[in-house]
Design a protein around this motif. Structure first.
Motif, short mmCIF file in Angstrom:
data_model
loop_
_atom_site.label_atom_id
_atom_site.label_comp_id
_atom_site.label_asym_id
_atom_site.label_seq_id
_atom_site.Cartn_x
_atom_site.Cartn_y
_atom_site.Cartn_z
N LEU A 8 122.92 0.00 49.94
CA LEU A 8 122.74 -1.11 50.89
C LEU A 8 123.35 -2.42 50.35
CD1 LEU A 8 121.27 -1.27 53.62
CD2 LEU A 8 119.24 -2.08 52.42
N ASN A 9 123.36 -2.56 49.03
CA ASN A 9 123.84 -3.82 48.42
C ASN A 9 125.08 -3.54 47.57
OD1 ASN A 9 121.38 -5.51 49.11
ND2 ASN A 9 120.46 -3.81 48.00
N GLU A 10 126.09 -2.99 48.21
CA GLU A 10 127.23 -2.49 47.44
C GLU A 10 127.97 -3.60 46.68
OE1 GLU A 10 130.53 -0.60 49.30
OE2 GLU A 10 131.08 0.37 47.40
N ASP A 11 128.14 -4.76 47.31
CA ASP A 11 128.91 -5.82 46.65
C ASP A 11 128.26 -6.23 45.34
OD1 ASP A 11 130.64 -5.70 48.67
OD2 ASP A 11 130.31 -7.74 49.43
N GLN A 12 126.95 -6.41 45.42
CA GLN A 12 126.20 -6.81 44.24
C GLN A 12 126.31 -5.74 43.15
OE1 GLN A 12 122.34 -7.87 45.76
NE2 GLN A 12 121.75 -8.62 43.73
N PHE A 13 126.18 -4.49 43.60
CA PHE A 13 126.24 -3.35 42.68
C PHE A 13 127.60 -3.32 41.97
CE2 PHE A 13 127.12 1.43 42.54
CZ PHE A 13 126.58 1.57 41.28
N VAL A 14 128.67 -3.46 42.76
CA VAL A 14 130.01 -3.38 42.18
C VAL A 14 130.25 -4.55 41.22
CG1 VAL A 14 132.48 -3.46 42.74
CG2 VAL A 14 130.95 -2.00 44.07
N GLU A 15 129.74 -5.73 41.56
CA GLU A 15 129.82 -6.88 40.63
C GLU A 15 129.15 -6.51 39.31
OE1 GLU A 15 130.88 -10.09 40.86
OE2 GLU A 15 130.82 -10.74 42.95
N GLY A 16 128.01 -5.84 39.41
CA GLY A 16 127.26 -5.43 38.22
C GLY A 16 128.09 -4.46 37.37
N LEU A 17 128.81 -3.57 38.05
CA LEU A 17 129.63 -2.60 37.30
C LEU A 17 130.75 -3.32 36.53
CD1 LEU A 17 130.05 0.33 39.86
CD2 LEU A 17 128.53 0.23 37.88
N ILE A 18 131.22 -4.41 37.11
CA ILE A 18 132.30 -5.14 36.43
C ILE A 18 131.74 -5.89 35.22
CG2 ILE A 18 134.04 -6.99 36.65
CD1 ILE A 18 134.15 -6.43 39.66
N HIS A 19 130.62 -6.61 35.44
CA HIS A 19 130.19 -7.55 34.40
C HIS A 19 129.09 -7.02 33.48
CE1 HIS A 19 132.74 -10.44 36.32
NE2 HIS A 19 132.14 -10.22 37.49
N VAL A 20 128.10 -6.31 34.05
CA VAL A 20 126.94 -5.93 33.23
C VAL A 20 127.11 -4.53 32.63
CG1 VAL A 20 124.43 -5.76 33.17
CG2 VAL A 20 125.53 -7.32 34.79
N PHE A 21 127.50 -3.58 33.48
CA PHE A 21 127.69 -2.21 33.00
C PHE A 21 128.71 -2.22 31.85
CE2 PHE A 21 129.64 2.15 33.78
CZ PHE A 21 128.58 2.85 33.25
N SER A 22 129.77 -3.00 32.01
CA SER A 22 130.83 -3.02 30.99
C SER A 22 130.27 -3.51 29.64
CB SER A 22 131.98 -3.90 31.43
OG SER A 22 131.51 -5.19 31.71
N PHE A 67 116.57 -0.48 42.91
CA PHE A 67 117.55 -1.30 43.64
C PHE A 67 118.40 -0.39 44.55
CE2 PHE A 67 121.87 -3.26 43.67
CZ PHE A 67 121.55 -4.45 44.29
N ASP A 68 118.58 -0.80 45.81
CA ASP A 68 119.33 0.04 46.76
C ASP A 68 120.83 -0.26 46.62
OD1 ASP A 68 120.53 1.27 48.93
OD2 ASP A 68 118.75 1.01 50.20
N ARG A 69 121.51 0.59 45.85
CA ARG A 69 122.93 0.37 45.56
C ARG A 69 123.82 0.61 46.76
NH1 ARG A 69 119.87 1.47 41.51
NH2 ARG A 69 120.33 0.78 39.39
#
Ligand SMILES: O=c1ccn([C@@H]2O[C@H](COP(=O)(O)OP(=O)(O)O[C@H]3O[C@H](CO)[C@@H](O)[C@H](O)[C@H]3O)[C@@H](O)[C@H]2O)c(=O)[nH]1
Length: 488
Positions: A90-104, A86-88
Motif C-alpha cells: 500500500l505504501n510502495e514509495d515509502q518502502f522503495v525509499e527505505g530500500l535505497i537508504h535504510v536497507f542499504s 507496515f503495509d509495503r
C-alpha cells in the motif's frame, strides 16, 4: 595465503519481490552445487511472509533442507527499515525509499561483517539485484567482485541502460515524447514507444521508482559482471551489444533443479493445491489466469475479467491475490460469482504456478507478462494471452507476440471489456490460432532446452561466468593482500 585454496563465498541479495526472489534462490542452489559458499539475504519482512505462508511446519531457515543435501548456503535476514506490520504494498514509495537508504545501510553492515569474518572464508563477491541502486558502491567499499543479476529480458535491460539515448532523441523525458519507432538502441531492432516499459511511457518521471531507475542503471555500468535470466538464442543481438559494453552472460532460464519441486520455500502466500481439481479436467482444456505477485489492477477490470471468464464457457483457474486491487480493498468479485462458475472455475489466492501449468489439463495462460511467468509457460509449452499491467510487462509482451509469436494480445488499452476477454479466450483455447501458437511455442521451448543442455549456451555461459568470478575474486584477494596482483 598464496597457494591455499579458499572456497569462493558470494553474498546474494534479491529485490524483495517474488519475481526476483525465485530466480535468486534457484541461482543460489546452482552456484552452491558448483562449490560456492552462498550467504543468501532476505529482508526480515520477506522471511516473515515466507514462513507464515508455510503450512504445517515453521521454517526459520529456508535453506535448511538444501544444506542437509550438502549445499553450503547460509541464510541471513536484514531489516528493510520498517516494522513487520507496515503495509509495503500500500505504501510502495515509502518502502522503495527505505530500500535505497535504510536497507542499504543494514546491508553495508552485514557485508562488512562477512568480509572481515576471521573464522569463515570471508565473502569475496556480491551478487545483487540490478534494481538496487547501491550494488557497486557497497561492493567497491568492501573490495568485492560485483555481479549484477538482471531478472528480466535483456531487451528491457538495454533500454534502461540507454536511457540517455532515449532522452537525447526525444523518446523519453521530452515535453511531448516522439511517437515514431526507436531505431538507435544498440542491439535492438526498431521498437515502438508503446512497447517501452511503463515507467518510460509515464508523464510523471520524477517518482521514487524513477529515482531508482536513474540510479540503478547508472550503477550497473560499474558492475564487474552482468548476468541475465534469459537465453542467448532468444536475444542474441541484444546480448552481444551489451557484451561489447560489459561482460554480460545469458544464463537462463534459471529454474528449480527439479522443475516442479523445490526444497526451498519461496512463496510469499500459502499455496492452494489445484491438482485434484485439474485431474478431473480433459487435457488442454483449462485456462490458467494470473497477474503475478506485484501488479495491481482496478476493481472494474476485475469485474470485466470475471464476467468474461464466466461467459467464455472455458474451465479456468484464476489466481486472485488478496491485494490484487489494493490491500485495503478486498471485496471486489461480482456478487455470487463463485456459485455461478461452480466446478468450471477455481479461484485461489495463490498456488504453485509451476505445478499448475505443468499439468496436462492446462491449455492456455492469461498472464500479466511477468518474465518468470513467460519463461515458465514456454517451458511447459503453454500459449499465452497477454495482459500487461506495469513495468517490463509491455516490453515482454512485444517479445511474446511480435518476435516469438507464442501469444495473442488481450487489448491495447489497459481498461478491458468482458467481450474482449471472451473473444481472446476463445481464440486461444480453440481453433487454428491455437495450433499456430502451439507450434511456435514448441520451437521456442526447444531453444530453452538446448540452451540448458550440457553443451548449450546457458550452461556454457554459466560456466564462463563462474570461472570469471573465481578469477576476479582471486585478483581481488591478491590485490588486498599484496597491494598488487598476486601470481596465484
Ligand atoms: O499463484 C502464483 C503466481 C505466481 N507464482 C510464481 O511467482 C513468480 C511470479 O513472477 P513473474 O511472473 O515474473 O511476475 P511478478 O511476480 O509480477 O514479477 C515481477 O518481477 C519480474 C521479474 O523481474 C518482472 O518481469 C515482473 O514484471 C514483475 O512484476 C513466478 O515464478 C510464478 O511461478 C506462483 O508460484 N504462484
Amino acid at each position: 595465503m598464496a597457494g591455499t585454496y579458499r572456497k569462493p563465498h558470494a553474498i546474494m541479495i534479491p529485490y524483495p519481490y517474488q519475481g526476483h526472489i525465485n530466480p535468486f534462490v534457484h541461482l543460489a542452489i546452482k552456484l552452491a552445487s558448483k562449490g560456492f559458499i552462498i550467504t543468501f539475504v532476505n529482508t526480515q519482512s520477506v522471511h516473515h511472509q515466507i514462513s507464515k505462508a508455510q503450512t504445517g511446519c515453521r521454517r526459520d531457515d529456508i535453506f535448511a533442507k538444501a544444506r542437509q543435501s550438502g549445499l553450503d548456503i547460509r541464510y541471513a535476514t536484514v531489516s528493510d527499515g520498517f516494522p513487520l506490520s507496515f503495509d509495503r504494498s500500500l505504501n510502495e514509495d515509502q518502502f522503495v525509499e527505505g530500500l535505497i537508504h535504510v536497507f542499504s545501510a543494514h546491508i553495508d553492515e552485514l557485508v562488512g561483517n562477512l568480509v572481515n569474518s576471521e573464522t569463515e572464508p570471508p565473502a569475496t563477491c556480491l551478487i545483487s539485484d540490478t534494481f538496487f541502486v547501491w550494488g557497486s558502491v557497497i561492493a567497491r567499499k568492501h573490495n568485492l567482485v560485483h555481479v549484477s543479476f538482471w531478472t528480466e529480458p535483456a531487451l528491457v535491460l538495454t533500454l534502461y541502460y540507454h536511457l540517455d539515448l532515449l532522452r537525447r532523441n526525444g523518446h523519453f523525458a521530452s515535453p511531448v515524447n516522439r511517437r515514431d519507432n526507436i531505431d538507435y538502441i544498440p542491439g535492438v531492432k526498431a521498437i515502438e514507444p508503446g512497447d517501452l516499459m511503463s515507467y518510460l511511457q509515464a508523464t510523471d518521471i520524477w517518482t521514487v521508482v524513477h529515482q531508482v531507475i536513474y540510479q540503478a542503471f547508472d550503477d550497473v555500468k560499474r558492475a564487474d559482471i552482468i548476468i541475465c535470466n534469459t537465453v542467448q538464442e532468444l536475444e542474441l543481438e541484444t546480448i552481444s551489444a551489451l557484451n561489447r559494453k560489459q561482460p554480460t552472460y545469458a544464463i537462463g532460464p534459471v529454474f528449480p533443479a527439479s522443475f516442479t519441486k523445490s526444497n526451498v520455500a519461496t512463496s510469499l502466500w500459502s499455496e492452494s493445491d489445484c491438482t485434484q481439481w485439474l485431474n478431473d479436467k480433459p487435457d488442454g482444456s483449462v485456462l490458467y489466469v494470473s497477474f503475478g505477485s506485484y501488479a495491481h489492477t482496478s476493481k472494474q477490470d476485475i469485474l470485466e475479467m470475471a464476467h468474461g471468464l464466466s461467459s467464455s464457457g472455458v474451465s479456468f483457474i484464476w489466481v486472485v491475490r488478496p491485494d490484487i486491487v489494493s490491500s485495503d480493498e478486498t471485496d471486489f468479485l461480482p456478487v455470487g460469482f463463485e456459485d455461478q462458475i461452480k466446478d468450471r472455475g477455481l479461484i485461489v489466492p495463490w498456488c504453485c504456478q509451476i505445478a499448475v501449468i505443468s499439468h496436462p489439463a492446462i491449455g492456455g495462460f492469461l498472464t500479466h507478462c511477468g518474465w518468470n511467468s513467460i519463461l515458465e509457460s514456454i517451458w511447459c509449452s503453454v500459449p499465452l494471452v497477454c495482459y500487461p499491467l506495469v513495468t517490463d510487462q509491455f516490453t515482454n509482451r512485444k517479445l511474446v507476440i511480435n518476435d516469438w509469436k507464442i501469444g495473442i494480445n488481450l487489448c491495447d488499452k489497459q481498461a478491458i471489456t468482458r467481450d474482449e476477454v471472451v473473444e481472446k479466450i476463445s481464440l486461444l483455447m480453440n481453433g487454428q490460432v491455437l495450433d499456430e501458437l502451439r507450434a511456435a511455442i514448441k520451437e521456442v521451448r526447444k531453444k530453452l532446452e538446448l540452451a540448458l543442455s550440457t553443451n548449450g549456451s546457458s550452461e556454457g555461459n554459466f560456466h564462463q561466468f563462474v570461472e570469471k568470478i573465481k578469477t576476479q575474486m582471486r585478483e581481488k584477494v591478491g590485490i588486498a593482500a599484496n597491494g598488487h596482483l598476486s601470481s596465484r
